[in-house]
Design an enzyme around this catalytic site. Structure first.
Site, PDB file in Angstrom:
ATOM      1  N   SER A  15      59.592 148.271 -43.520  1.00  0.00           N
ATOM      2  CA  SER A  15      59.748 146.844 -43.795  1.00  0.00           C
ATOM      3  C   SER A  15      61.137 146.539 -44.351  1.00  0.00           C
ATOM      4  CB  SER A  15      58.634 146.373 -44.735  1.00  0.00           C
ATOM      5  OG  SER A  15      58.628 144.983 -44.862  1.00  0.00           O
ATOM      6  N   ASP A  25      63.214 140.255 -41.843  1.00  0.00           N
ATOM      7  CA  ASP A  25      63.455 141.625 -42.273  1.00  0.00           C
ATOM      8  C   ASP A  25      63.397 142.560 -41.061  1.00  0.00           C
ATOM      9  OD1 ASP A  25      60.741 141.681 -41.763  1.00  0.00           O
ATOM     10  OD2 ASP A  25      60.183 142.665 -43.622  1.00  0.00           O
ATOM     11  N   ASP A  35      61.419 144.678 -39.644  1.00  0.00           N
ATOM     12  CA  ASP A  35      60.273 144.752 -38.727  1.00  0.00           C
ATOM     13  C   ASP A  35      59.715 143.381 -38.372  1.00  0.00           C
ATOM     14  OD1 ASP A  35      59.167 144.531 -41.360  1.00  0.00           O
ATOM     15  OD2 ASP A  35      57.238 145.228 -40.603  1.00  0.00           O
ATOM     16  N   ASP A  57      58.185 140.925 -39.884  1.00  0.00           N
ATOM     17  CA  ASP A  57      56.980 140.271 -40.399  1.00  0.00           C
ATOM     18  C   ASP A  57      57.305 139.288 -41.524  1.00  0.00           C
ATOM     19  OD1 ASP A  57      57.602 142.211 -42.279  1.00  0.00           O
ATOM     20  OD2 ASP A  57      55.568 143.031 -42.410  1.00  0.00           O
TER      21      ASP A  57
END
Length: 575
Positions: free
Chosen positions: A149, A302, A304, A306
């Site tokens: 993340s 960010d 990834d 999400d």
């Protein structure tokens, strides 16, 4: 002196069938005069927290490497085979841009296929929400996202998902850990992949995902009228560089500017200190471009994809960064308003919020007579409520203060892609009415109260740090403060002990919520402080929320300053 159990664990790794380079690294750790790195690498096994398996990359049982990935995957495979005997089992896999992500994703695919499990493997990196979407799209029993993340570049991680598309929750999380713990040696892992069981996902799923999230669009006419409004986006070197612009274009926006310095995927994140949209520094380049192109909305995700962040022009035309509580409140207010105006409410709709997210969102829901369920920190708990109510009630949206939000139920995890598109739609909708999002925020505060939140995050690394964090939490329970910054504590909610203490009345009641190591202090003036050890990082976090009335728009900055002063006073108690 280093604990014998740590040396023993390191020796066990040395004697197993690992590669020569890894063996040499372990030998160097054992031979070193300073044993700190050896201890931190082997004093425990990585465990699933609120975000799955996550840690610093390196050799050892407490590090992210192909062997801890392999053992985790073997445990997952064993559990899947036990849960679905005789059934075809498929698992979806993807990754973001982090260092070793392809290696770790390949390792996951190899071990699953070696266990006779079919793998749906994205050919190219994709954001986390698309992994969640793919699980249900392909009828998978599970999914794995290789990502850490927003953590620093030294980290990587392994998010495990279940067949509903949500991250794994109890009892599956603990059961998988039990399966992993049964693996006594790295040699117990099945490493030899079966190519015939690995199928690659191309771009065919992108269109389905984009079409599904567009179904939640509520203002197509406003977008058509404002299609040329200037929007800036940065993927911060991550996996959302293709999908967020695609989502904006699918919704109907045409004037999209990508931050070129951060457009290319790069696990070293060369332009930022932390690849975290919660950090203002990560948006510096985005804001610079925003000024150049006179943007009406600046967006970033960010690595990834999400989490998302946004900046909007304030009353002086200068960009102001919004935090996750503010974007969540704006999206909630916009969506509920439009659902109401479109006559879409049937009495079966609901929202979900986490216990450390602003209570302003619950106030907005009450204003529209929409139930808002409160759950523990971690989006997997929001997904669990969606799953529980599926077919009975309709999920509108939900989120958490840490810049995560989900619109609609096509995905079962926070979705920065659809959140970016929906926030852009809200800008277009309110622009049609002569308002900016800053105007909308002021309107919300006037109607429901001016809420302001802040987060203190204290890092305590390694074994000693973990013990210090536990001692702090123990102290809060055994010696509860009577006042914080001179403001009387009127209620204490201990989520771990499932207790609510009414200090003024001297009574206590049972809290109907899953246990978690969280304690919350409610103060006489309406302030709230939540203390919680992070599930994915060596940190203890203090979530501070204060509020006052906003009598009129002109008082915005005065009330904001008053709230900030109150926050600074409360912070001193915990720093």
């Amino acid at each position: 002196m280093t604990d014998a159990s740590i040396i023993s664990k390191a020796q066990t790794w040395l004697s197993s069938n690992i590669d020569q380079q890894s063996k040499e690294q372990i030998q160097q750790l054992i031979a070193a005069d300073d044993q700190t790195e050896l201890i931190d690498s082997f004093y425990r096994d990585l465990e699933f927290g609120t975000g799955g398996l996550r840690g610093i990359m390196g050799i050892g049982s407490n590090r992210m490497n192909v062997y801890t990935i392999g053992m985790a995957t073997q445990g997952l495979a064993n559990y899947l085979l036990a849960c679905f005997p005789g059934e075809e089992i498929k698992v979806a896999i993807t990754h973001d841009s982090r260092i070793n992500n392809t290696l770790f994703a390949d390792t996951t695919a190899n071990v699953l296929s070696a266990n006779g499990i079919k793998v749906k493997y994205f050919k190219e990196m994709r954001p986390t929400p698309m992994l969640s979407y793919a699980i249900r799209y392909y009828g998978c029993k599970s999914g794995v996202m290789i990502t850490a993340s927003h953590n620093p570049k030294e980290y990587n991680g392994y998010k495990a998902y279940w067949e509903d598309g949500g991250q794994i929750v109890a009892p599956h999380d603990k059961n998988i850990i039990m399966e992993v713990q049964k693996i006594s040696s790295i040699d117990d892992v099945k490493w030899d992949k079966d190519e015939n069981l690995i199928e690659y996902i191309g771009q065919e799923m992108d269109l389905s995902y984009l079409n599904d999230i567009k179904k939640f669009s509520l203002s197509p006419k406003a977008i058509l009228n404002q299609k040329d409004m200037s929007i800036v986006f940065s993927p911060i070197h991550g996996a959302s560089g293709k999908m967020v612009p695609a989502a904006l274009k699918t919704f109907g926006f045409e004037n999209i500017h990508i931050v070129k310095e951060q457009a290319e995927p790069d696990g070293n994140f060369p332009t930022v200190i932390y690849p975290n949209p919660e950090e203002a520094e990560a948006l510096d380049l985005s804001l610079k471009l925003g000024k150049e192109v006179n943007a009406e909305l600046v967006l970033a995700c960010d690595p990834d994809g999400d989490r998302y962040a946004a900046a909007i022009p304030n009353e002086n035309g200068e960009f102001e960064l919004l935090n996750g509580n503010q974007t969540g409140s704006i999206l909630t207010y916009y969506l509920l308003n439009l659902w109401s105006k479109r006559g879409k409410f049937t009495g079966d709709q609901f929202m979900v919020n986490t216990i450390v997210t602003t209570e302003l969102i619950e106030d907005i829901c009450r204003g529209f007579n929409i139930p808002c369920y409160r759950v523990l920190t971690g989006f997997k708990n929001i997904a669990a409520v969606i799953r529980e109510l599926e077919g009975k009630k309709q999920f509108i949206c939900g989120g958490e203060e840490s810049y995560g939000f989900l619109v609609g139920d096509a995905v079962r995890d926070k979705d920065g892609v659809s959140a970016c598109a929906t926030l852009a739609e809200a800008v277009a909708y309110y622009k049609e009415r002569g308002m900016t999002l800053f105007d909308v925020l002021a309107e919300i505060y006037q109607e429901y109260g001016f809420y302001k939140e802040s987060l203190i995050s204290v890092t305590k690394k390694g074994k000693d740090g973990a013990e210090q964090i536990q001692q702090l939490m123990h102290g809060f329970r055994t010696n509860r403060p009577e006042a914080i910054n001179g403001i009387k504590v009127v209620k204490v909610v201990d989520v771990k002990e499932s207790k609510v203490y009414n200090v003024l009345e001297g009574t206590e009641e049972t809290l109907d919520m899953d246990k978690s190591n969280v304690i919350q202090f409610y103060l006489e003036d309406g302030s709230k402080i939540s203390a919680r050890p992070s599930g994915t990082e060596p940190k203890i976090k203090y979530y501070i929320s204060v509020n006052e009335t906003l009598p009129n728009r002109d008082a915005y900055r005065a009330v904001e300053a008053s709230l900030q002063k109150k926050i600074e006073g409360l912070k001193k108690f915990f720093e």
